[in-house]
Design a protein around this motif. Sequence first.
Motif, short mmCIF file in Angstrom:
data_model
loop_
_atom_site.label_atom_id
_atom_site.label_comp_id
_atom_site.label_asym_id
_atom_site.label_seq_id
_atom_site.Cartn_x
_atom_site.Cartn_y
_atom_site.Cartn_z
N ASP A 1 -25.55 -17.76 -30.07
CA ASP A 1 -26.68 -17.15 -29.37
C ASP A 1 -27.68 -18.23 -28.95
O ASP A 1 -28.78 -17.93 -28.50
CB ASP A 1 -27.36 -16.11 -30.26
CG ASP A 1 -27.90 -16.71 -31.55
OD1 ASP A 1 -27.77 -17.94 -31.74
OD2 ASP A 1 -28.46 -15.95 -32.37
N GLY A 2 -27.30 -19.46 -29.12
CA GLY A 2 -28.15 -20.58 -28.72
C GLY A 2 -28.79 -21.25 -29.92
O GLY A 2 -28.90 -22.47 -29.97
N LYS A 3 -29.20 -20.45 -30.89
CA LYS A 3 -29.86 -21.03 -32.07
C LYS A 3 -28.86 -21.37 -33.15
O LYS A 3 -28.97 -22.37 -33.83
CB LYS A 3 -30.90 -20.04 -32.61
CG LYS A 3 -32.05 -19.78 -31.66
CD LYS A 3 -33.10 -18.90 -32.31
CE LYS A 3 -34.22 -18.57 -31.34
NZ LYS A 3 -33.78 -17.69 -30.24
N THR A 4 -27.89 -20.48 -33.32
CA THR A 4 -26.90 -20.72 -34.36
C THR A 4 -25.52 -20.42 -33.80
O THR A 4 -25.37 -20.13 -32.61
CB THR A 4 -27.19 -19.84 -35.59
OG1 THR A 4 -26.24 -20.15 -36.61
CG2 THR A 4 -27.12 -18.37 -35.26
N HIS A 5 -24.49 -20.53 -34.64
CA HIS A 5 -23.15 -20.24 -34.17
C HIS A 5 -22.32 -19.67 -35.31
O HIS A 5 -22.66 -19.82 -36.49
CB HIS A 5 -22.49 -21.50 -33.62
CG HIS A 5 -21.84 -22.34 -34.69
ND1 HIS A 5 -22.56 -23.14 -35.55
CD2 HIS A 5 -20.55 -22.47 -35.06
CE1 HIS A 5 -21.74 -23.74 -36.38
NE2 HIS A 5 -20.51 -23.35 -36.11
N LYS A 6 -21.23 -19.02 -34.93
CA LYS A 6 -20.27 -18.54 -35.92
C LYS A 6 -18.90 -19.03 -35.49
O LYS A 6 -18.54 -18.89 -34.31
CB LYS A 6 -20.29 -17.02 -35.98
CG LYS A 6 -19.50 -16.45 -37.13
CD LYS A 6 -19.76 -14.97 -37.28
CE LYS A 6 -19.07 -14.46 -38.54
NZ LYS A 6 -19.33 -13.02 -38.72
N GLN A 7 -18.16 -19.62 -36.39
CA GLN A 7 -16.91 -20.28 -36.01
C GLN A 7 -15.72 -19.70 -36.73
O GLN A 7 -15.82 -19.25 -37.87
CB GLN A 7 -17.02 -21.78 -36.33
CG GLN A 7 -17.15 -22.05 -37.83
CD GLN A 7 -17.56 -23.48 -38.12
OE1 GLN A 7 -18.41 -24.04 -37.45
NE2 GLN A 7 -16.95 -24.06 -39.13
N GLN A 8 -14.60 -19.67 -36.03
CA GLN A 8 -13.32 -19.35 -36.65
C GLN A 8 -12.33 -20.42 -36.20
O GLN A 8 -11.93 -20.44 -35.04
CB GLN A 8 -12.82 -17.98 -36.17
CG GLN A 8 -13.65 -16.81 -36.64
CD GLN A 8 -13.19 -15.54 -35.93
OE1 GLN A 8 -13.81 -15.12 -34.96
NE2 GLN A 8 -12.10 -14.96 -36.40
N PHE A 9 -11.99 -21.31 -37.09
CA PHE A 9 -11.02 -22.36 -36.76
C PHE A 9 -9.72 -22.07 -37.52
O PHE A 9 -9.75 -21.80 -38.73
CB PHE A 9 -11.55 -23.74 -37.17
CG PHE A 9 -12.76 -24.17 -36.38
CD1 PHE A 9 -12.70 -24.21 -35.00
CD2 PHE A 9 -13.93 -24.55 -37.02
CE1 PHE A 9 -13.81 -24.62 -34.26
CE2 PHE A 9 -15.04 -24.96 -36.28
CZ PHE A 9 -14.98 -24.99 -34.90
N ALA A 10 -8.60 -22.16 -36.80
CA ALA A 10 -7.30 -21.89 -37.44
C ALA A 10 -6.95 -23.00 -38.44
O ALA A 10 -6.31 -22.76 -39.45
CB ALA A 10 -6.21 -21.77 -36.38
N THR A 11 -7.39 -24.21 -38.13
CA THR A 11 -7.11 -25.33 -39.04
C THR A 11 -8.39 -26.15 -39.21
O THR A 11 -9.34 -26.02 -38.42
CB THR A 11 -6.03 -26.27 -38.46
OG1 THR A 11 -6.59 -26.91 -37.29
CG2 THR A 11 -4.78 -25.50 -38.06
N ASP A 12 -8.40 -26.99 -40.20
CA ASP A 12 -9.57 -27.84 -40.44
C ASP A 12 -9.84 -28.75 -39.25
O ASP A 12 -10.97 -29.13 -38.99
CB ASP A 12 -9.33 -28.71 -41.69
CG ASP A 12 -9.38 -27.86 -42.95
OD1 ASP A 12 -9.80 -26.69 -42.84
OD2 ASP A 12 -8.98 -28.35 -44.01
N MET A 13 -8.75 -29.12 -38.57
CA MET A 13 -8.89 -30.09 -37.49
C MET A 13 -9.26 -29.46 -36.15
O MET A 13 -9.56 -30.16 -35.19
CB MET A 13 -7.57 -30.86 -37.32
CG MET A 13 -7.28 -31.83 -38.45
SD MET A 13 -8.66 -32.98 -38.69
CE MET A 13 -8.63 -33.80 -37.10
N ALA A 14 -9.23 -28.14 -36.07
CA ALA A 14 -9.35 -27.48 -34.77
C ALA A 14 -10.67 -27.82 -34.07
O ALA A 14 -10.72 -27.86 -32.85
CB ALA A 14 -9.19 -25.98 -34.92
N ALA A 15 -11.71 -28.03 -34.86
CA ALA A 15 -13.01 -28.32 -34.25
C ALA A 15 -13.01 -29.69 -33.58
O ALA A 15 -13.77 -29.92 -32.64
CB ALA A 15 -14.10 -28.28 -35.31
#
Lengths: 564, 215
Positions: B137-151
């Motif tokens: 939303d600009g201020k924060t984020h929510k992440q779903q990564f399939a693997t540790d390296m995905a980011a």
Amino acid sequence: MTGSAPLTLTVRDPKQVMRLKRLGSLHQCRLSFMRILTRRMADEAWEFSCPVFNIGADGTGHAVYCAKGPERTYSLVAFAHDLPAEMRSDRVIAEAWDATFTLFDGIPDANDITRLSQNVPLQEAGRVSESELSLSRANRSVRLWKHVVEALAAGQQPDPEQLASVGYLMRTTAVYGSGKFGAADREVIADRPEFAAPFQAEMLSVFLTRGFVRDLVEHEARIKGGAAAVPLNPEVAGQLGIGNSTGLGMAPFIVNHPMLFNNWIMAREQALLRVRQVQRATQAEIDQFIEMLGRSSRSIEHWHSQHPVQVAKLGALGDDLTAVFRYLADLDLSKEYPWDQLVRWAEARLSEEGQELLVSLLMEPYGHLVDDLAAELSDDNSDAFVIDGSMAVGTLNDLIQNSYGWALELDWSNRENCARAWYVSAEKLEPRIGSRFEEPITDYEQPLAPARDAAAVYGALGAWGRDKTVADFLLRHPEHRHTVRRVQISAMAPYSEIQDNTIGEDILPIDMLRAKLSFFGATHFDPRSDRWVRICMFQGAPYPNELTQDNADYWVYPGLEASP
Amino acid sequence: MSYSLNEVEAHSKRAARGAGLDWGLAEEAAKATRWICAQGLDGCRVLANLLDVYQTNPQKLGSPLSLTGEWHGSADLLCPVRTGASLSDSAQRVTADGVEIRDLSSPLIILPFVAAVARRTNTCLQVTWADAIITTDGKTHKQQFATDMAAYVEQVDCMAIAHATALTDGAKSTHRATPSSQVWETLNSLAALTYAPATETSRRLGAGAGQSDND
């Protein structure tokens, strides 16, 4: 009021205000950061203490000074060192100092002190943490320090002439804050009321440092003189500020923070406007203005410089003051809009030094009208950085004409108009200004020539239709991105941009330094070259344990009765 | 070692400039790196990876050819700083229609620019690439990564940016960054490229000193 139309006034035109010569003539005022700090601490009845003064007979050790506000306590941790004469330099690039400091967020425990003792004395070569809000250092004025120690040790007060000729016992160089060298980011403390205004943590650190310096000089006098030694008389101690040497490192700040700088100037201009809009001044307000004018002129008598530029400015300021006193003798300040009339007269008759001194003095009786502007000084709008890509190229073009019109008339291919270049030196990692055509520095040039760059954008825009978007323009011309950002900021922040050439042959970086330092609340600007300046901070201020609502504000103006 | 976010931003700006980015883009890269670090992700690592490509093979990275339709470039890969800057510049278009991007380097760097769009348009946006779904939303984020390296992948074939439902919670922001010493050193060596070597003239004139500073 009957018989008089309301006066229509606006803030002063940025084209008038934002010239370097005027910015280099600004004086401290009610909105200066030091005065905001002392007013707040007095209003909130802050308590000050020195729980640790662990300085030995050799003058080395550490001390802790606590400042307790309504919600939080801050502690200056001071380290006193034995500085060999050959390492004595107040250049920012020095590697050892007489004393080093940090402002700790809270009250440090033994582990904190151990950690800080391993890092703070190293300054840039050490690391501090999120628990620390500033990092600074200071050197003695060797001549005055020696004199004061010897006098006090012998049971005498120091010679007033010698005190007045220097004005401080110690001189800081850098006072780092805002995340430098690992300290807490400003964002960590920005929502605390006591740190809402700019540079409050740094100013608090200097305010407490001044108390430490007094304690340290008295300590050395006691070691030397034993039972014969006396402390500094409070009136004498009050005349001692903290010196500061500031060089080119600070000059780019006001270019690199356009929104913040705008907010400082805007607040001051708004304050001036409010005072000019006063229809009738009360006798008490008139009296207070006259009193501060007189006290200020006494302070100026003790403002010394040997730099030819400042010598000429001080000469003009002296003439200005004479003219002001003469004019006021005939001016009936009880008439309508007296301050507006005075400002108009000053604009026609006085030098920039004199005009800006009057602007500052006119605010003094009107704390109730202007002090709330202190809340406007910070820059909390980080998204001003974000470019509006939907803007039409034609609009951008018009903005450049409006904000940088003067720069479009300069011939930027003329060598004297781009004779200088700002760069960071590999040797010292500090900003420098050099000669573009004599030194191999152009490849390393910092983006500190907004006017030249705006003219370049204007040239590039010529090939674009007015209805194209800025997004499309920047996709093809990323080299203009930093300038387009500034141009858009200037549209919402009219005082964001210096309206002078920052790379011209005759640029005086000391003008940029003074603009910034005046907002800190510095006095007695003493340029030592065109690139660095000495100043005095908190001279005349109460010491922490003396601070009351009665003395928290006008300390910057010496008492009329005070001896030299 | 932990660094303040101001240190991260200042260091990143110099490093990006040292790697050859224009000043305005270096500023964007620095703000982006700071935002990523404030979200608790290793922004310095991603930036260092990107700048490494700029150093070794700058021709490999380019800008979008056009800001309409699917975004792609003529070079091997789109530079995430250039692409992100254009996303930020095209906030209304991005929010209205979403964007699909082809062949993008260091995709995580796009996130802060999308966050800027979300703040500006007061919306919530989702960034998707293989193995990663991130909402902001600009201020924060929510992440779903399939693997540790995905980011931290170095490139992706396809990224989609689209509307998302409002965030109910997000990552806790931080004021410190803890890049590896190797990453910091990489940025350091790039930053050093922006420093002018000392010359006798600059030593003599540079700081305007030349007299005793003592009194």
